[in-house]
Design a protein around this motif. Structure first.
Motif, PDB file in Angstrom:
ATOM      1  N   ALA A  60       0.825  -1.212   0.000  1.00  0.00           N
ATOM      2  CA  ALA A  60       0.000   0.000   0.000  1.00  0.00           C
ATOM      3  C   ALA A  60       0.859   1.262   0.000  1.00  0.00           C
ATOM      4  CB  ALA A  60      -0.947  -0.004   1.191  1.00  0.00           C
ATOM      5  N   ASP A  61       2.039   1.199   0.611  1.00  0.00           N
ATOM      6  CA  ASP A  61       2.928   2.360   0.645  1.00  0.00           C
ATOM      7  C   ASP A  61       3.531   2.670  -0.725  1.00  0.00           C
ATOM      8  OD1 ASP A  61       4.257  -0.126   1.012  1.00  0.00           O
ATOM      9  OD2 ASP A  61       6.040   0.893   1.746  1.00  0.00           O
ATOM     10  N   ASN A  62       3.432   1.743  -1.660  1.00  0.00           N
ATOM     11  CA  ASN A  62       3.913   1.977  -3.029  1.00  0.00           C
ATOM     12  C   ASN A  62       2.816   2.463  -3.970  1.00  0.00           C
ATOM     13  OD1 ASN A  62       6.725   1.389  -3.048  1.00  0.00           O
ATOM     14  ND2 ASN A  62       6.237  -0.767  -2.782  1.00  0.00           N
ATOM     15  N   LEU A  63       1.585   2.532  -3.486  1.00  0.00           N
ATOM     16  CA  LEU A  63       0.459   2.953  -4.330  1.00  0.00           C
ATOM     17  C   LEU A  63       0.300   4.469  -4.236  1.00  0.00           C
ATOM     18  CD1 LEU A  63      -1.682   1.606  -6.143  1.00  0.00           C
ATOM     19  CD2 LEU A  63      -3.221   1.680  -4.189  1.00  0.00           C
ATOM     20  N   VAL A  64       0.349   5.119  -5.374  1.00  0.00           N
ATOM     21  CA  VAL A  64       0.174   6.564  -5.431  1.00  0.00           C
ATOM     22  C   VAL A  64      -0.934   6.891  -6.428  1.00  0.00           C
ATOM     23  CG1 VAL A  64       2.516   7.157  -4.708  1.00  0.00           C
ATOM     24  CG2 VAL A  64       2.041   6.800  -7.119  1.00  0.00           C
ATOM     25  N   GLY A  65      -1.450   8.114  -6.342  1.00  0.00           N
ATOM     26  CA  GLY A  65      -2.555   8.481  -7.210  1.00  0.00           C
ATOM     27  C   GLY A  65      -2.468   9.895  -7.738  1.00  0.00           C
ATOM     28  N   TYR A  66      -3.293  10.137  -8.735  1.00  0.00           N
ATOM     29  CA  TYR A  66      -3.392  11.452  -9.361  1.00  0.00           C
ATOM     30  C   TYR A  66      -4.844  11.705  -9.715  1.00  0.00           C
ATOM     31  CZ  TYR A  66      -2.984  15.157 -12.818  1.00  0.00           C
ATOM     32  OH  TYR A  66      -3.131  16.320 -13.504  1.00  0.00           O
ATOM     33  N   GLN A  67      -5.347  12.878  -9.355  1.00  0.00           N
ATOM     34  CA  GLN A  67      -6.732  13.227  -9.643  1.00  0.00           C
ATOM     35  C   GLN A  67      -6.766  14.413 -10.598  1.00  0.00           C
ATOM     36  OE1 GLN A  67      -9.290  13.720  -6.242  1.00  0.00           O
ATOM     37  NE2 GLN A  67     -11.100  13.908  -7.533  1.00  0.00           N
ATOM     38  N   LYS A  68      -7.061  14.137 -11.871  1.00  0.00           N
ATOM     39  CA  LYS A  68      -7.158  15.181 -12.895  1.00  0.00           C
ATOM     40  C   LYS A  68      -8.554  15.787 -12.923  1.00  0.00           C
ATOM     41  CE  LYS A  68      -6.503  15.867 -17.858  1.00  0.00           C
ATOM     42  NZ  LYS A  68      -6.125  15.227 -19.131  1.00  0.00           N
ATOM     43  N   THR A  69      -9.568  14.953 -12.656  1.00  0.00           N
ATOM     44  CA  THR A  69     -10.956  15.406 -12.694  1.00  0.00           C
ATOM     45  C   THR A  69     -11.681  14.961 -11.433  1.00  0.00           C
ATOM     46  OG1 THR A  69     -11.841  13.403 -13.720  1.00  0.00           O
ATOM     47  CG2 THR A  69     -10.971  15.081 -15.222  1.00  0.00           C
ATOM     48  N   ALA A  70     -12.864  15.493 -11.227  1.00  0.00           N
ATOM     49  CA  ALA A  70     -13.659  15.121 -10.052  1.00  0.00           C
ATOM     50  C   ALA A  70     -14.142  13.678 -10.117  1.00  0.00           C
ATOM     51  CB  ALA A  70     -14.858  16.057  -9.922  1.00  0.00           C
ATOM     52  N   THR A  71     -14.142  13.085 -11.293  1.00  0.00           N
ATOM     53  CA  THR A  71     -14.691  11.737 -11.438  1.00  0.00           C
ATOM     54  C   THR A  71     -13.671  10.621 -11.295  1.00  0.00           C
ATOM     55  OG1 THR A  71     -14.438  11.835 -13.846  1.00  0.00           O
ATOM     56  CG2 THR A  71     -16.576  12.497 -12.944  1.00  0.00           C
ATOM     57  N   SER A  72     -12.377  10.930 -11.291  1.00  0.00           N
ATOM     58  CA  SER A  72     -11.383   9.850 -11.340  1.00  0.00           C
ATOM     59  C   SER A  72     -10.142  10.134 -10.519  1.00  0.00           C
ATOM     60  CB  SER A  72     -10.931   9.625 -12.789  1.00  0.00           C
ATOM     61  OG  SER A  72     -12.018   9.339 -13.623  1.00  0.00           O
ATOM     62  N   VAL A  73      -9.724   9.116  -9.737  1.00  0.00           N
ATOM     63  CA  VAL A  73      -8.435   9.135  -9.052  1.00  0.00           C
ATOM     64  C   VAL A  73      -7.678   7.914  -9.562  1.00  0.00           C
ATOM     65  CG1 VAL A  73      -7.202   9.128  -6.845  1.00  0.00           C
ATOM     66  CG2 VAL A  73      -9.482  10.190  -7.001  1.00  0.00           C
ATOM     67  N   ARG A  74      -6.697   8.147 -10.407  1.00  0.00           N
ATOM     68  CA  ARG A  74      -5.950   7.055 -11.023  1.00  0.00           C
ATOM     69  C   ARG A  74      -4.802   6.642 -10.103  1.00  0.00           C
ATOM     70  NH1 ARG A  74      -7.953   6.867 -16.279  1.00  0.00           N
ATOM     71  NH2 ARG A  74      -9.107   8.748 -16.807  1.00  0.00           N
ATOM     72  N   LYS A  75      -4.587   5.324  -9.977  1.00  0.00           N
ATOM     73  CA  LYS A  75      -3.592   4.813  -9.033  1.00  0.00           C
ATOM     74  C   LYS A  75      -2.621   3.864  -9.730  1.00  0.00           C
ATOM     75  CE  LYS A  75      -5.881   6.028  -4.998  1.00  0.00           C
ATOM     76  NZ  LYS A  75      -6.114   5.708  -3.625  1.00  0.00           N
ATOM     77  N   TRP A  76      -1.353   3.979  -9.303  1.00  0.00           N
ATOM     78  CA  TRP A  76      -0.295   3.172  -9.881  1.00  0.00           C
ATOM     79  C   TRP A  76       0.786   2.907  -8.843  1.00  0.00           C
ATOM     80  CZ3 TRP A  76      -0.803   8.343 -10.314  1.00  0.00           C
ATOM     81  CH2 TRP A  76       0.306   9.127 -10.025  1.00  0.00           C
ATOM     82  N   CYS A  77       1.681   1.998  -9.186  1.00  0.00           N
ATOM     83  CA  CYS A  77       2.804   1.647  -8.318  1.00  0.00           C
ATOM     84  C   CYS A  77       3.944   2.639  -8.541  1.00  0.00           C
ATOM     85  CB  CYS A  77       3.276   0.230  -8.629  1.00  0.00           C
ATOM     86  SG  CYS A  77       4.815  -0.233  -7.790  1.00  0.00           S
ATOM     87  N   LYS A  78       4.421   3.247  -7.455  1.00  0.00           N
ATOM     88  CA  LYS A  78       5.514   4.213  -7.601  1.00  0.00           C
ATOM     89  C   LYS A  78       6.856   3.526  -7.860  1.00  0.00           C
ATOM     90  CE  LYS A  78       6.505   4.877  -2.676  1.00  0.00           C
ATOM     91  NZ  LYS A  78       6.518   5.853  -1.598  1.00  0.00           N
ATOM     92  N   ALA A  79       6.962   2.223  -7.604  1.00  0.00           N
ATOM     93  CA  ALA A  79       8.211   1.502  -7.863  1.00  0.00           C
ATOM     94  C   ALA A  79       8.402   1.222  -9.354  1.00  0.00           C
ATOM     95  CB  ALA A  79       8.252   0.199  -7.071  1.00  0.00           C
ATOM     96  N   CYS A  80       7.341   0.774 -10.033  1.00  0.00           N
ATOM     97  CA  CYS A  80       7.480   0.386 -11.439  1.00  0.00           C
ATOM     98  C   CYS A  80       6.638   1.218 -12.394  1.00  0.00           C
ATOM     99  CB  CYS A  80       7.136  -1.087 -11.626  1.00  0.00           C
ATOM    100  SG  CYS A  80       5.379  -1.489 -11.376  1.00  0.00           S
ATOM    101  N   GLY A  81       5.699   1.995 -11.857  1.00  0.00           N
ATOM    102  CA  GLY A  81       4.817   2.787 -12.716  1.00  0.00           C
ATOM    103  C   GLY A  81       3.633   2.001 -13.249  1.00  0.00           C
TER     104      GLY A  81
END
Length: 144
Positions: A60-81
């Protein structure tokens, strides 16, 4: 499949592992420019789950996110992308990318945002111009 009937998935390097349980609420393809750009492909294969049916079981500590719009928070691994999921809080679902759950029998039900397609798909599935009305769309259908 895990012993409890759930399915396991992971990011590209395996640092983040997920577990989904039950059946997805929907499976299909999104053709919007955001999903295409995010997935680096001409179409995104999605599986929608109630958020409580998606668990991070490792990293869980490797999971990061980005919110471009109000409808979506995209999540990915910060180690491998490696991309794993998109939370849709306004709609009450989490999209776990179909490719991130290799043991899932992917059975698409529909296409969304088909007006933006760059890869027409003649598969007999319903093609929504944007979204079904339950997700704030017009419900307008398009021809293959």
């Amino acid at each position: 499949m895990a012993a409890n009937g759930s399915l396991n998935g992971k990011c590209f390097c395996g640092a983040v592992e997920i577990e989904v349980s039950g059946d997805p609420a929907a499976m299909g393809y999104c053709h919007c420019s955001s999903c295409r750009s995010w997935s680096a492909g001409p179409v995104n294969a999605f599986t929608l789950w109630p958020p409580e049916k998606v668990k991070i079981v490792k990293g869980a500590d490797n999971l990061v996110g980005y919110q471009k719009t109000a409808t979506s928070v995209r999540k990915w691994c910060k180690a491998c992308g490696g991309h794993l999921m998109t939370e849709h809080p306004l709609w009450g679902v989490t999209d776990v990318f179909a490719a991130a759950i290799p043991s899932l029998a992917f059975k698409p039900m529909l296409h969304v945002n088909y007006q933006e397609t760059v890869l027409p798909m003649k598969d007999g599935l319903p093609k929504y111009r944007d979204f079904p009305p339950a997700f704030g769309g017009t419900g307008e259908m398009m021809a293959e």
